[in-house]
Enzyme design. Sequence first.
Site, PDB file in Angstrom:
ATOM      1  N   HIS A   1       0.844  -1.196   0.000  1.00  0.00           N
ATOM      2  CA  HIS A   1       0.000   0.000   0.000  1.00  0.00           C
ATOM      3  C   HIS A   1       0.876   1.240   0.000  1.00  0.00           C
ATOM      4  CE1 HIS A   1      -2.885   2.924   2.134  1.00  0.00           C
ATOM      5  NE2 HIS A   1      -3.304   2.772   0.900  1.00  0.00           N
ATOM      6  N   HIS A   2       0.573   2.163  -0.902  1.00  0.00           N
ATOM      7  CA  HIS A   2       1.265   3.451  -0.940  1.00  0.00           C
ATOM      8  C   HIS A   2       0.240   4.565  -0.786  1.00  0.00           C
ATOM      9  CE1 HIS A   2       4.765   1.702  -3.576  1.00  0.00           C
ATOM     10  NE2 HIS A   2       4.858   1.344  -2.311  1.00  0.00           N
ATOM     11  N   GLU A   3       0.023   5.032   0.428  1.00  0.00           N
ATOM     12  CA  GLU A   3      -0.802   6.229   0.615  1.00  0.00           C
ATOM     13  C   GLU A   3       0.127   7.426   0.409  1.00  0.00           C
ATOM     14  OE1 GLU A   3      -4.207   7.218   1.254  1.00  0.00           O
ATOM     15  OE2 GLU A   3      -3.060   8.983   0.682  1.00  0.00           O
TER      16      GLU A   3
ATOM     17  N   HIS B   1      -6.538   4.280  -5.682  1.00  0.00           N
ATOM     18  CA  HIS B   1      -7.666   4.885  -4.975  1.00  0.00           C
ATOM     19  C   HIS B   1      -7.523   6.404  -5.038  1.00  0.00           C
ATOM     20  CE1 HIS B   1      -9.779   1.567  -2.565  1.00  0.00           C
ATOM     21  NE2 HIS B   1      -9.157   1.020  -3.589  1.00  0.00           N
ATOM     22  N   GLU B   2      -8.635   7.056  -5.116  1.00  0.00           N
ATOM     23  CA  GLU B   2      -8.730   8.530  -5.268  1.00  0.00           C
ATOM     24  C   GLU B   2      -8.074   9.073  -6.539  1.00  0.00           C
ATOM     25  OE1 GLU B   2      -9.193   7.043  -1.524  1.00  0.00           O
ATOM     26  OE2 GLU B   2      -7.130   7.631  -1.934  1.00  0.00           O
TER      27      GLU B   2
ATOM     28  N   GLU C   1     -10.531   2.872  -7.480  1.00  0.00           N
ATOM     29  CA  GLU C   1     -11.744   3.157  -6.706  1.00  0.00           C
ATOM     30  C   GLU C   1     -12.476   4.286  -7.443  1.00  0.00           C
ATOM     31  OE1 GLU C   1     -13.039   3.675  -2.101  1.00  0.00           O
ATOM     32  OE2 GLU C   1     -11.459   4.990  -2.797  1.00  0.00           O
TER      33      GLU C   1
ATOM     34  N   GLU D   1     -15.829   2.006   1.766  1.00  0.00           N
ATOM     35  CA  GLU D   1     -15.303   2.641   2.974  1.00  0.00           C
ATOM     36  C   GLU D   1     -16.150   3.822   3.445  1.00  0.00           C
ATOM     37  OE1 GLU D   1     -11.784   3.094   0.797  1.00  0.00           O
ATOM     38  OE2 GLU D   1     -11.770   5.270   0.920  1.00  0.00           O
TER      39      GLU D   1
END
Length: 539
Positions: free
Chosen positions: A249-251, A319-320, A338, A344
């Site tokens: 995961h890379h936020e 995501h986003e 996403e 979520e």
Amino acid sequence: MVDTRRLRFQRTYLHRQPLSAINTDIYDAEKSIYTKHIVDRYNVQTPLTMRAKNGAHISIAEAALVDFGALHLQLDPKTLKFKAFLIPTPDSLVKSVNTLPFHTPWRAILLSKDAAGILTNRLILNLNEPCKIADISWIKPMKYCGIWWEMHAGKSTWDYAGSQNGNNLAGLTPSGKHAATTANTKRYIDFAAKNGLGGVLVEGWNTGWEDWFGKQKEEVFDFTKPYPDYDIDELTRYAKEKGVQLIMHHETSAAVPSYERQMDAAYSYMNKYGFPAVKTGYVGKLIPRGEWHDGQWMVNHYVRVAERTAKYRVMLDAHEPVRPSGLHRTYPNWLACEAARGQEFNAWSKGNPPSHECTLPFTRILGGPMDYTPGIFQIEVNQFDQNKKERVHTTVAKQLALYVTLYSPLQMAADMPENYEKRPDVFQFIRDVPVDWDDTRVLNAAVGDYLTVARREKGKTNWFVGSITDETPRDFVLKLDFLDAGKTYEATVYEDGPGAHYETDPYPVNIRKVTVRRGDVLKLKLAASGGTAISVMAK
Ligand code: NOJ
């Protein structure tokens, strides 16, 4: 017992409305994760799908969005005409800066005599350039579970030492709530191995989470530095032994230049440990400041990530990002996004209304697969805090059906192992359902109201059916005329049980087995925001 604190939706959330009623302010006002495009009362995203009085459907869409701001449509409320509205650069007078010669993205109009025809239309995908990746043998659809919902539901945290503690780990003491520990990751690996899930996503494994939310700061995350309680060497060994792959995961916290500076190091690190896929995230106001998630600069960033991950043979789940426009044809490693309200939002906002999942396939998903993350069994999100009133706005049976109605080659079993372990009979459908298909039939469809889809498992004769409805309970008669003639199948039907209702009792699931042949009929009874999922296995 009826929970009187439940959250109710205003009528304006339902997407069946005349053009004159368009008012998108409500989405921005309700809950923000600082994911920004320009919100204007009269601006709508594309694809915009409309139904005419005679039942014909039209969808105005964009394909191959590269090096341009995303296309929105702006309604003139007086004339009820739309004009194109491109998400601009920070200097809002400039929409796009390009070097000649260049191609604009495609503008596409999908037309169909009914709603089902919109779903089977492949125009957006086919307007994209052919695959640019020479060897695609490493790109593989996957079901996964992960250290994820437990943070959204409030059981544990992404951070190691408590949020708002700064990102200098020296001197920080563990809060005891960190989810991405070696032991917890092993628990998920064991669960995946036992249930045939190929991957385990781990969020909160790397340093920076103490400092991440809503700060618009650079250099928050380090994508090659695990927290001290996450033993990546041991976990890589353990996952391999169990035949499971770890998803990284890379936020980025929307600090995009920081991420770009680390991309090569981060993907090399993934290669070193054999991680096949990355989930990226862009929560926050963007750096460069003033840019929009859907503007030209970010559109180019998402493409750069698709190209760079491909170079490192890494599959991508963003995501986003901007909503997809069929670029997974050109970069098939870009498995899913996403890019709309996913599951979520049910954990920490008013959530997604019952019509939401009945709408997505006709709008957002026309551009590409969605990592919606279905499969929540514990519908009320108050497991760890009795005062939490957020909930998923479906029945459990509808959560199962989403694996068929919401297409994605990457599908998450999103709930926690402990919730699945309480209902192994119901979880069996998630174990069985594939993520890769040879054939798709839309059996009935009405935008925002209901949808029934049958899909044939890739390389097999098994079929899977998903049927979902909005807040209106519905009965359907399903004719199994898509099955092979002369074959006998065992159908396992997972349906809303007695009294099921998304608000008052979302939990009952009735499971029945029936022997069926081509042409047989099954009667389906869907509760309010309910569903039916069926596996039809060749004998
Ligand atoms: C938003 C993403 O969509 C979600 O899936 C993720 O868990 C959080 N950001 C944290 O990165």
